[in-house]
Design a protein around this motif. Structure first.
Motif, PDB file in Angstrom:
ATOM      1  N   PHE A 150       0.814  -1.212   0.000  1.00 16.38           N
ATOM      2  CA  PHE A 150       0.000   0.000   0.000  1.00 16.38           C
ATOM      3  C   PHE A 150       0.853   1.271   0.000  1.00 16.38           C
ATOM      4  N   GLU A 151       2.041   1.199   0.541  1.00 11.15           N
ATOM      5  CA  GLU A 151       2.887   2.392   0.617  1.00 11.15           C
ATOM      6  C   GLU A 151       3.265   2.924  -0.766  1.00 11.15           C
ATOM      7  N   LYS A 152       3.288   2.061  -1.768  1.00 12.00           N
ATOM      8  CA  LYS A 152       3.645   2.514  -3.117  1.00 12.00           C
ATOM      9  C   LYS A 152       2.517   3.269  -3.796  1.00 12.00           C
ATOM     10  N   HIS A 153       1.281   2.971  -3.427  1.00  8.36           N
ATOM     11  CA  HIS A 153       0.130   3.526  -4.133  1.00  8.36           C
ATOM     12  C   HIS A 153      -0.660   4.543  -3.317  1.00  8.36           C
ATOM     13  N   PHE A 154      -0.622   4.436  -2.008  1.00  2.00           N
ATOM     14  CA  PHE A 154      -1.469   5.296  -1.177  1.00  2.00           C
ATOM     15  C   PHE A 154      -0.675   6.282  -0.321  1.00  2.00           C
ATOM     16  N   SER A 155       0.625   6.370  -0.535  1.00  4.68           N
ATOM     17  CA  SER A 155       1.422   7.377   0.179  1.00  4.68           C
ATOM     18  C   SER A 155       1.363   8.691  -0.593  1.00  4.68           C
ATOM     19  N   THR A 156       0.271   9.396  -0.458  1.00  2.00           N
ATOM     20  CA  THR A 156       0.039  10.648  -1.175  1.00  2.00           C
ATOM     21  C   THR A 156       0.224  11.835  -0.229  1.00  2.00           C
ATOM     22  N   PRO A 157       0.406  13.046  -0.765  1.00  4.10           N
ATOM     23  CA  PRO A 157       0.511  14.227   0.100  1.00  4.10           C
ATOM     24  C   PRO A 157      -0.740  14.415   0.937  1.00  4.10           C
ATOM     25  N   PHE A 158      -0.572  15.041   2.072  1.00  2.00           N
ATOM     26  CA  PHE A 158      -1.693  15.228   3.004  1.00  2.00           C
ATOM     27  C   PHE A 158      -2.786  16.067   2.348  1.00  2.00           C
ATOM     28  N   GLY A 159      -3.998  15.584   2.426  1.00  2.00           N
ATOM     29  CA  GLY A 159      -5.133  16.266   1.828  1.00  2.00           C
ATOM     30  C   GLY A 159      -5.478  15.777   0.440  1.00  2.00           C
ATOM     31  N   GLU A 160      -4.583  15.031  -0.176  1.00  2.00           N
ATOM     32  CA  GLU A 160      -4.843  14.478  -1.514  1.00  2.00           C
ATOM     33  C   GLU A 160      -5.285  13.028  -1.360  1.00  2.00           C
ATOM     34  N   GLY A 161      -6.586  12.828  -1.306  1.00  2.00           N
ATOM     35  CA  GLY A 161      -7.124  11.502  -1.057  1.00  2.00           C
ATOM     36  C   GLY A 161      -7.525  10.776  -2.333  1.00  2.00           C
ATOM     37  N   ARG A 162      -7.593   9.480  -2.230  1.00  2.00           N
ATOM     38  CA  ARG A 162      -8.024   8.628  -3.333  1.00  2.00           C
ATOM     39  C   ARG A 162      -9.092   7.669  -2.824  1.00  2.00           C
ATOM     40  N   SER A 163      -9.970   7.310  -3.714  1.00  2.00           N
ATOM     41  CA  SER A 163     -11.022   6.366  -3.359  1.00  2.00           C
ATOM     42  C   SER A 163     -10.562   4.944  -3.667  1.00  2.00           C
ATOM     43  N   TYR A 164     -11.022   4.007  -2.862  1.00  2.00           N
ATOM     44  CA  TYR A 164     -10.591   2.622  -3.036  1.00  2.00           C
ATOM     45  C   TYR A 164     -11.705   1.685  -2.592  1.00  2.00           C
ATOM     46  N   SER A 165     -11.552   0.440  -2.993  1.00  3.79           N
ATOM     47  CA  SER A 165     -12.462  -0.623  -2.595  1.00  3.79           C
ATOM     48  C   SER A 165     -11.664  -1.915  -2.480  1.00  3.79           C
ATOM     49  N   ILE A 166     -12.101  -2.813  -1.627  1.00  5.01           N
ATOM     50  CA  ILE A 166     -11.395  -4.076  -1.392  1.00  5.01           C
ATOM     51  C   ILE A 166     -12.285  -5.226  -1.850  1.00  5.01           C
TER      52      ILE A 166
END
Length: 322
Positions: A150-166
């Motif tokens: 997850f660190e490769k894909h979800f380590s984004t700058p603070f406030g820049e969110g992404r939507s996801y589903s499992i």
């Protein structure tokens, strides 16, 4: 000299390592199919065609290839190729190992081409899903491997969110439960950035957790809905064709033509019903008028003849003897 019976028992209990076995620490593709033999051939052809376009043909000297194969036979090791099918120990579900750093590049190229050409390339292979990493099908190993990925894909700058589903799927394994994995994995994503949100309709990323017997395959997938869940058959049958056809029909027809046609049909039907109803009313009224005329004529004859007289024959059949 004949060997003792204990020697054969000892040899029978030795577990020999199987070749081409799916293990942890691999990358590749999951292929669901109807017939495994034909689907393997189709998957090889499809992957090799688009991998050659991206990375060039897999060239190797003939003598070097023969020597490499002989050495591999002596060492009881499989020949390493760009794509190699492994035993997943699940029915109608193949795993094709690859040495590419990013398996998703090939699948993205394949599905973009299918969306553009609308041409079905496979018959027996149904889904083609990339796998970023594999691990043992144990809760602790799955959570640890997923957290590192997850660190490769979800380590984004603070406030820049992404939507996801499992998405979770288990095959030939009853010990791993989805409720034991999805909440912790979602918690790991939230720890990297609280702005990440769960979205099931159209997420930016889909975290795929596939259990194949004793091995877990984890992937981070983009364009999951666009590629129709990475289905090779459904992606060429998108609703765009039917929508374009409907729009084309609407463009070819004048504005309000359908409405006018419906109105004209309903008006004709209504007018026909009213005409029939009017004819029935007229017929009923005519019968009532005739009956009234006959009654009035009878009354006049009776008035002229008086009581006890016989009424003369007339054309009206309703005149009777008084």
């Amino acid at each position: 000299k004949k060997r003792p019976k204990s020697y054969y028992k000892k040899c029978a209990n030795i577990k020999r390592k199987r070749l081409n076995q799916l293990e942890s620490g691999m990358r590749g593709y999951i292929v669901t199919c109807d017939r495994e033999k034909e689907a393997t051939r189709e998957a090889y052809n499809l992957l090799n065609d688009f991998a050659d376009q991206l990375y060039g043909a897999e060239k190797e000297d003939l003598e070097a290839a023969m020597k490499k194969e002989v050495d591999a036979m002596k060492e009881t090791k499989p020949v390493q190729r760009r794509f190699q099918r492994l035993d997943s120990r699940t029915k109608n579900c193949l795993f094709i190992k690859t040495d590419l750093e990013n398996p998703a590049e090939v699948t993205n190229k394949i599905f973009e081409n299918l969306l553009e050409t609308k041409t079905q390339r496979t018959r027996f292979a149904m889904k083609l899903m990339p796998v970023d990493v594999t691990c043992k099908a144990v809760n602790e190993e799955i959570l640890k491997t997923g957290k590192d990925l997850f660190e490769k894909h979800f380590s984004t700058p603070f406030g820049e969110g992404r939507s996801y589903s499992i998405v979770f799927k288990a095959r030939n394994n009853n010990s791993i439960k989805r409720d034991d994995l999805i909440p912790p994995l979602s918690h790991y994503v939230g720890e990297l950035n609280p702005a990440h949100t769960v979205e099931h309709n159209n997420p930016d990323f889909v975290i795929s957790v596939q259990i194949l017997c004793t091995v877990c395959c984890i992937s981070i997938l983009k364009n999951f809905n666009k590629f129709r869940k990475y289905n090779l058959h459904e992606v060429v049958k998108t609703v765009e064709n039917s929508v374009d056809k409907t729009v084309g029909d609407a463009v070819n027809k004048p504005d309000g033509a359908d409405v006018k046609q419906i109105d004209a049909t309903s008006v004709k039907q209504t007018e026909g019903d009213e005409v029939n109803k009017t004819d029935d009313t007229k017929q009923t009224d005519g019968a009532e008028l005739k009956q009234c005329d006959a009654t009035s004529e009878t009354d006049s004859v009776v008035a002229q003849s008086g009581c006890g007289d016989v009424v003369k024959d007339t054309s009206d059949a309703s005149v009777k003897k008084i």
